[in-house]
Design an enzyme around this catalytic site. Structure first.
Site, PDB file in Angstrom:
ATOM      1  N   ASP A 100       0.214  -0.808   0.051  1.00  0.00           N
ATOM      2  CA  ASP A 100      -0.223   0.155   0.210  1.00  0.00           C
ATOM      3  C   ASP A 100       0.837   1.296  -0.342  1.00  0.00           C
ATOM      4  OD1 ASP A 100      -2.866   1.606   0.393  1.00  0.00           O
ATOM      5  OD2 ASP A 100      -3.008  -0.625   1.060  1.00  0.00           O
ATOM      6  N   ASP A 202      -3.352   4.575  -2.232  1.00  0.00           N
ATOM      7  CA  ASP A 202      -4.388   4.969  -1.494  1.00  0.00           C
ATOM      8  C   ASP A 202      -5.163   6.227  -2.042  1.00  0.00           C
ATOM      9  OD1 ASP A 202      -5.604   4.875   1.141  1.00  0.00           O
ATOM     10  OD2 ASP A 202      -4.952   6.745   1.424  1.00  0.00           O
ATOM     11  N   GLU A 265      -6.624   3.686  -5.948  1.00  0.00           N
ATOM     12  CA  GLU A 265      -7.839   3.770  -5.210  1.00  0.00           C
ATOM     13  C   GLU A 265      -8.701   4.989  -5.991  1.00  0.00           C
ATOM     14  OE1 GLU A 265      -9.829   3.355  -0.670  1.00  0.00           O
ATOM     15  OE2 GLU A 265      -8.550   5.233  -1.298  1.00  0.00           O
ATOM     16  N   HIS A 327     -11.623  -3.774   3.150  1.00  0.00           N
ATOM     17  CA  HIS A 327     -11.529  -2.779   4.833  1.00  0.00           C
ATOM     18  C   HIS A 327     -12.496  -2.043   5.062  1.00  0.00           C
ATOM     19  CE1 HIS A 327      -7.981  -0.570   3.110  1.00  0.00           C
ATOM     20  NE2 HIS A 327      -8.640  -0.232   3.371  1.00  0.00           N
ATOM     21  N   ASP A 328     -12.557  -1.506   3.993  1.00  0.00           N
ATOM     22  CA  ASP A 328     -13.506   0.129   4.173  1.00  0.00           C
ATOM     23  C   ASP A 328     -14.818  -0.261   4.028  1.00  0.00           C
ATOM     24  OD1 ASP A 328     -11.620   1.481   4.251  1.00  0.00           O
ATOM     25  OD2 ASP A 328     -11.118   2.010   2.072  1.00  0.00           O
TER      26      ASP A 328
HETATM   27  C1  NOJ Z   1      -8.210   4.717   2.117  1.00  0.00           C
HETATM   28  C2  NOJ Z   1      -8.194   3.485   2.539  1.00  0.00           C
HETATM   29  O1  NOJ Z   1      -8.581   2.875   1.771  1.00  0.00           O
HETATM   30  C3  NOJ Z   1      -8.812   3.799   3.770  1.00  0.00           C
HETATM   31  O2  NOJ Z   1      -9.261   2.661   4.927  1.00  0.00           O
HETATM   32  C4  NOJ Z   1      -8.104   5.077   4.719  1.00  0.00           C
HETATM   33  O3  NOJ Z   1      -8.736   5.404   6.027  1.00  0.00           O
HETATM   34  C5  NOJ Z   1      -8.253   5.554   4.469  1.00  0.00           C
HETATM   35  N1  NOJ Z   1      -7.962   5.862   2.358  1.00  0.00           N
HETATM   36  C6  NOJ Z   1      -7.387   7.195   4.490  1.00  0.00           C
HETATM   37  O4  NOJ Z   1      -6.012   6.578   4.127  1.00  0.00           O
END
Ligand code: NOJ
Length: 534
Positions: A100, A202, A265, A327-328
């Site tokens: 990441d 990210d 992302e 994970h989000d």
């Molecule tokens: C996206 C990530 O997947 C998430 O988990 C994170 O909180 C935010 N970006 C900020 O880095």
């Protein structure tokens, strides 16, 4: 002869949330040695690349997405040497490793920010985004943090506000500053030199902010209780002019290292996502396609529309990809239920394009209710409903206490699911019809059938609105995928006169029989993979 497709095209990516995979040093938190000890499992499962959520030193305000040193490993996870071992052991098993890369913000404890906040004239001041207070001494504009509240934090010592699109402990870097860019490209080189195979970038589309710092429009539909990240329309904090030039620069860094890759992302409308392939396919190799994660309803018709529109929008030569969970976002088996999640796996693993699988989804793991006092996730602290902890709970390895994630006497950082004795790797590996057996079989078939990895994809018209049927074809090999998105029995009628051989039902209770393609019967939530006889 060189292979016409790269590993990131034919392969399957598996996302590991390192805190939650396996704790080898008895502190209740997963670590690198834990991951290394499970590489044989991942090889057996049949994935090809591991993407690790951040493993760098971090105060863990956002569980690693707040980095205080980009070129080291957090002691919770191990050392650089442990990382080298993981990389070497993974490569020995023909598994790639994707890290990441978090370029939008650092931790407020990163030395760069410590210097930047020390005085207005510090040479690192401009590495972050500072603004004077508004005339009423409030924040410089209306931008809100995606985690809630203003995106601006006043710094007493220097009398200015700094920008943080996420947590207050995650100050945004200033990507208009050439030194920042170079420093971050050096970070990429550091890991590329060590041998990593790629990066997931990210919040890629947020690196640049409006140069005039104009107010974002307020989302008129937002109401208290809705997630804070949709409170505003991110008109001036997302996908700004100049972004593509930056992504091309990143790509140029990576391209010097041969077959390495970048995943972006990007939570954007699909037509803007696909622009991140680059006009000359010179930006990210895979702009994450989150449509299966973000779609409001899980219905055959919508999914077909999404698949067809995506295929049509892909620039020439661009390689598709699909994601079912991360994970989000709530886990797929929670969003659609465990029965339907089997069909969702068949969809993910038979669509054209690189799939990304979220750890534990192969077991049918569901979100775990985390009591309010145990919530760790920043957006969940204000509003438990928006906590992402439930989808980040420990991997379920076996039936022992704590499910084999950590020893029985140790408290795992998040609770283990109540149903771990039924849904775990050890039990499911031996059950012929388990969720894991299904995913393993799908991955094995995908690997062995070029039609599923590199074949063409075509949706088939048929009148049943509860089902989605498509054809994957490579040369003379043709495979039909018929998916029932309802819990009732369904019949799919096709103009096809031919017949096929059933390769796999998501029920795992039959294979081999001949099926007349003109009329295909599906049980509730069933998916079928059929080899079309020629
Ligand atoms: C996206 C990530 O997947 C998430 O988990 C994170 O909180 C935010 N970006 C900020 O880095």
């Amino acid at each position: 002869m060189t292979h016409p497709h790269s590993w990131w095209q034919t392969g399957v990516i598996y996302q590991i949330y390192p805190r939650s995979f396996l704790d080898s040093n008895k502190d209740g938190i997963g670590d690198l040695s834990g991951i290394t000890s499970k590489l044989d499992y991942l090889r057996w499962l049949g994935v090809d690349a591991l993407w690790l959520s951040p493993i760098n030193p971090s105060p863990m305000a956002d569980f690693g997405y707040d980095i205080s040193d980009y070129t080291d490993i957090h002691p919770l996870f191990g050392t650089l040497q442990d990382f080298d071992t993981l990389l070497q052991q993974a490569h020995q098993r023909d598994l790639k490793v994707i890290l990441d890369f978090v370029p939008n913000h650092t931790s407020d404890e990163h030395p760069w920010f410590q210097q930047a906040r020390s005085s207005r004239t510090n040479e690192k001041r401009d590495w972050y985004i500072w603004r004077d207070p508004a005339p009423d001494s409030g924040p410089p504009n209306n931008w809100t943090s995606l985690f809630g509240g203003s995106a601006w934090q006043f710094d007493e010592q220097t009398g200015q506000y700094y920008l943080h699109l996420f947590d207050v402990k995650q100050p945004d870097l200033n990507w208009r500053n050439a030194h920042v860019r170079q420093a971050m490209y050096d970070v990429l080189r550091f890991w590329l030199d060590r041998g990593v195979d790629g990066f997931r970038i990210d919040v890629l589309a947020r690196l640049l902010k409006d140069e005039q710092f104009r107010d974002n429009p307020v989302n008129p539909q937002w109401k208290p209780g809705d997630p804070p990240n949709v409170r505003q329309v991110s008109r001036y904090t997302l996908d700004q002019p100049g972004m593509h030039e930056i992504v091309r620069e990143m790509r140029a860094v990576v391209d010097r290292y041969g077959e390495r890759m970048l995943i972006g992302e990007l939570y954007l409308p699909m037509e803007r996502v696909v622009r991140y392939y680059g006009e000359q396919l010179d930006e990210v190799h895979l702009p994450f396609n989150f449509q299966l994660v973000t779609m409001p309803t899980w219905e055959a018709r919508t999914i077909r529309q999404v698949v067809d529109a995506y295929e049509a929008a892909l620039p020439s030569g661009a390689w598709p990809n699909w994601v079912l969970g991360n994970h989000d976002r709530p886990r797929i088996a929670t969003r659609v239920g465990r029965e339907q999640a089997r069909t969702a796996q068949m969809l993910l693993l038979t669509l054209r394009g690189t799939p990304t699988c979220y750890y534990g989804d192969e077991l049918g793991m569901q979100n775990v209710a985390v009591p309010p006092e145990l919530i760790h996730d920043p957006p969940g602290k204000d509003d438990p409903e928006h906590s992402r902890d439930p989808q980040r709970t420990p991997m379920q390895w076996d039936s022992s206490p704590n499910s084999g994630f950590c020893p029985p006497e140790v408290q795992p950082w998040l609770p283990v699911a109540d149903d771990f004795q039924t849904y775990n790797m050890a039990v499911e590996q031996h059950e012929p019809r388990s969720f894991l057996t299904l995913v393993h079989t799908l991955l094995t078939l995908r690997r062995s059938l070029p039609a599923l990895t590199v074949g063409s994809q075509r949706s088939l018209d048929q009148p049943n609105p509860a089902c989605f049927v498509y054809l994957r074809q490579h040369g003379r090999q043709r495979y039909l995928v018929a998916l029932n998105f309802s819990s009732q029995e369904q019949v799919v009628t096709l103009p096809e006169q031919g017949q096929g051989r059933l390769l796999l039902s998501t029920y795992l209770d039959q294979e081999g029989p001949t099926i007349a393609l003109g009329e295909i019967h599906l049980r509730g939530n069933e998916g079928l993979l059929i080899e079309v006889e020629t």
